[in-house]
Scaffold this active site. Structure first.
Site: not given
Ligand code: DQA
Length: 145
Positions: A11-12, A19, A24, A75, A78, A99, A101, A108
């Site tokens: 998501p997102n 964003r 990011y 990835n 959240a 995994e 990020h 954070r």
């Molecule tokens: C994320 C880190 C997560 O905490 C966050 O909710 C994201 C992006 C990252 O790529 O740094 O959506 O996975």
């Protein structure tokens, strides 16, 4: 048949580029996927890059990867911190999981410090931005032989 790596973004992550760019970066998801596909070509492997805002859709794609992919790079955004269904699906298919990020989740908020996916993952790469996906790709390609 070349190894195929399923690359999942949660998501997102479709909002990348606009964003919170200070966290990011300025690259869009298309930029990320283009970089992955270019590196995959160099490595002689195939990729299938997908993004969903829906937990259920991610679970379905993970289930469908059985017999189709040799590894999964994920990835989960959240959902990494909240989902039990995603790591359950990853366990169920039994493929190697990498995994990723973009941000260093340990620098954070404390709610980002725990990922349910990490316990299923071969490796966790965070804080390297787009390069994290490319590191995961290189590792997955090497492991696939
Ligand atoms: C994320 C880190 C997560 O905490 C966050 O909710 C994201 C992006 C990252 O790529 O740094 O959506 O996975």
């Amino acid at each position: 048949m070349p190894a195929k790596i399923l690359v999942l973004n949660g998501p997102n992550l479709n909002m990348l580029g606009t964003r919170e760019p200070e966290i990011y970066g300025h690259e869009t998801l298309d930029d990320v996927n283009d970089a992955i596909r270019r590196r995959a070509d160099e490595l002689g492997i195939a990729t299938d890059c997908r993004q969903s805002n829906s937990e259920g859709e991610l679970v379905t794609w993970i289930q469908q990867a059985r017999g189709q992919a040799s590894a999964i790079i994920i990835n989960a955004g959240a959902y990494s911190h909240t989902s039990i269904a995603i790591p359950d699906a990853l366990r169920a298919v039994g493929l190697p999981v990498y995994e990723v990020h973009l941000s260093n989740i340990y620098r954070r908020e404390s709610f980002r410090h725990h990922s349910h996916i990490s316990a299923v993952a071969v490796a966790v790469i965070c804080g390297l931005g787009l390069d994290g996906y490319l590191c995961a790709l290189a590792a997955a390609a090497k492991a696939a032989g």
